[in-house]
Motif scaffolding. Sequence first.
Motif, short mmCIF file in Angstrom:
data_model
loop_
_atom_site.label_atom_id
_atom_site.label_comp_id
_atom_site.label_asym_id
_atom_site.label_seq_id
_atom_site.Cartn_x
_atom_site.Cartn_y
_atom_site.Cartn_z
N ASP A 58 9.79 -10.23 -7.86
CA ASP A 58 9.82 -8.89 -8.43
C ASP A 58 11.21 -8.26 -8.27
OD1 ASP A 58 7.22 -8.90 -9.34
OD2 ASP A 58 6.41 -7.80 -7.62
N ARG A 59 11.81 -8.45 -7.09
CA ARG A 59 13.15 -7.90 -6.85
C ARG A 59 14.17 -8.57 -7.76
NH1 ARG A 59 13.36 -5.40 -1.72
NH2 ARG A 59 11.32 -4.46 -1.33
N LEU A 60 14.08 -9.88 -7.89
CA LEU A 60 15.01 -10.59 -8.76
C LEU A 60 14.82 -10.21 -10.22
CD1 LEU A 60 14.78 -14.10 -7.05
CD2 LEU A 60 16.75 -12.55 -7.01
N GLN A 61 13.55 -10.00 -10.62
CA GLN A 61 13.29 -9.55 -11.99
C GLN A 61 13.92 -8.20 -12.26
OE1 GLN A 61 9.10 -9.33 -13.19
NE2 GLN A 61 9.58 -7.46 -14.34
N ALA A 62 13.81 -7.28 -11.33
CA ALA A 62 14.38 -5.95 -11.53
C ALA A 62 15.89 -6.03 -11.71
CB ALA A 62 14.02 -5.05 -10.34
N LEU A 63 16.54 -6.85 -10.90
CA LEU A 63 17.99 -7.02 -11.05
C LEU A 63 18.33 -7.61 -12.41
CD1 LEU A 63 18.84 -8.48 -7.52
CD2 LEU A 63 19.58 -6.27 -8.41
N ALA A 68 20.33 -7.48 -18.08
CA ALA A 68 20.05 -7.80 -19.49
C ALA A 68 20.19 -6.55 -20.35
CB ALA A 68 18.66 -8.39 -19.63
N GLU A 69 19.74 -5.41 -19.84
CA GLU A 69 19.89 -4.16 -20.58
C GLU A 69 21.36 -3.82 -20.78
OE1 GLU A 69 17.69 -1.00 -18.79
OE2 GLU A 69 15.77 -2.06 -18.90
N ALA A 70 22.17 -4.01 -19.74
CA ALA A 70 23.59 -3.70 -19.85
C ALA A 70 24.26 -4.56 -20.92
CB ALA A 70 24.28 -3.91 -18.50
N LEU A 71 23.91 -5.83 -20.97
CA LEU A 71 24.49 -6.70 -22.00
C LEU A 71 24.01 -6.32 -23.39
CD1 LEU A 71 24.22 -10.12 -20.14
CD2 LEU A 71 26.34 -9.03 -20.89
N LEU A 97 2.07 -23.16 -12.25
CA LEU A 97 2.82 -22.27 -11.35
C LEU A 97 3.92 -21.54 -12.12
CD1 LEU A 97 3.17 -24.39 -8.07
CD2 LEU A 97 1.79 -22.33 -8.43
N TRP A 98 4.56 -22.23 -13.06
CA TRP A 98 5.58 -21.54 -13.86
C TRP A 98 4.95 -20.37 -14.62
CZ3 TRP A 98 6.48 -20.40 -18.98
CH2 TRP A 98 7.75 -19.91 -19.28
N ARG A 99 3.77 -20.61 -15.18
CA ARG A 99 3.12 -19.55 -15.96
C ARG A 99 2.70 -18.39 -15.06
NH1 ARG A 99 0.59 -24.44 -18.67
NH2 ARG A 99 1.92 -24.70 -20.52
N GLU A 100 2.33 -18.65 -13.84
CA GLU A 100 1.92 -17.58 -12.94
C GLU A 100 3.10 -16.77 -12.43
OE1 GLU A 100 -0.20 -16.85 -8.56
OE2 GLU A 100 -0.29 -18.84 -9.51
N PHE A 101 4.16 -17.45 -12.00
CA PHE A 101 5.25 -16.78 -11.29
C PHE A 101 6.45 -16.44 -12.17
CE2 PHE A 101 2.92 -18.78 -7.83
CZ PHE A 101 2.92 -17.78 -6.86
N PHE A 102 6.69 -17.21 -13.23
CA PHE A 102 7.95 -17.05 -13.94
C PHE A 102 7.81 -16.61 -15.39
CE2 PHE A 102 8.55 -20.09 -10.50
CZ PHE A 102 9.55 -19.44 -9.79
N ARG A 103 6.78 -17.04 -16.08
CA ARG A 103 6.65 -16.66 -17.48
C ARG A 103 6.63 -15.14 -17.66
NH1 ARG A 103 3.02 -18.29 -22.71
NH2 ARG A 103 2.81 -16.15 -23.48
N PRO A 104 5.77 -14.38 -16.97
CA PRO A 104 5.74 -12.94 -17.23
C PRO A 104 7.05 -12.25 -16.87
CG PRO A 104 4.36 -13.50 -15.34
CD PRO A 104 4.75 -14.78 -15.99
N ARG A 105 7.74 -12.77 -15.89
CA ARG A 105 9.00 -12.14 -15.48
C ARG A 105 10.12 -12.46 -16.46
NH1 ARG A 105 6.25 -13.33 -10.58
NH2 ARG A 105 5.99 -11.40 -9.37
N MET A 106 10.16 -13.68 -16.97
CA MET A 106 11.15 -14.01 -17.99
C MET A 106 10.87 -13.21 -19.26
SD MET A 106 13.94 -15.78 -18.32
CE MET A 106 13.83 -16.90 -16.91
#
Length: 228
Positions: A58-63, A68-71, A97-106
């Motif tokens: 979650d912290r990494l996603q926020a960063l 991404a918004e700045a770019l 596991l990718w779908r649980e932890f990474f797909r929604p954040r990407m």
Amino acid sequence: HEELATQVAEIHALGLGAGGSLPHLGGELFEPAWRLRGLENILLDMLERPAWAHLLLDRLQALACAKAEALALAGVDVLSLGDDIGMPGGMLFGPELWREFFRPRMAAIIASARSHAPNVRVLYHSDGWYAPIIGDLIEIGVNAINPVQPEHMDAAAIRRRHGTAITLWGTVGHQNTLAHATPGEIRAEVRRRLSELGTAALVIAPAYDIWPDIPWANLRAFIEATEE
């Protein structure tokens, strides 16, 4: 990041598209997580301590969303994202596991950029084999995948399954082709790729970085073949 818009404008003035990459530790989510936690630890976190894994991600996603918004606000045409989740013959962890932890954040990172730049194109990078999640990447808004290493990924099979819904960026091997083949073999490889993949949704390129072990004659043969 105040100078980003000026840099993008200078690139556009040359008649070129501007690509933007987030400042990161190798990738946006998985790679910085394992660099911060250790590879074994983060893999065990996802299985045994999922609440902790979600907190860190979650912290990494926020960063990543803020970057991404700045770019996007700076006007980039292509947003480069990714994580090395593949290896020869498989993924570092299962697609579930990718779908649980990474797909929604990407997906959230992409949505952050497109909230300011709806037409920005998204390039996703991973080395190795990750064929099971290509459909997921398309669904969350990825437009191209890179580098599609032929030593590990079957570009023709990807094209048959997904058509031109995803652009293949790469496909000409570094390990087996550019570094060791003859110039004539490289020209034949370029022609074969164009024949089996078509020219739509294809950026034909070396499927990895240009290392010093690639002979100049081979690199020249590749460039000339693509121009022909």
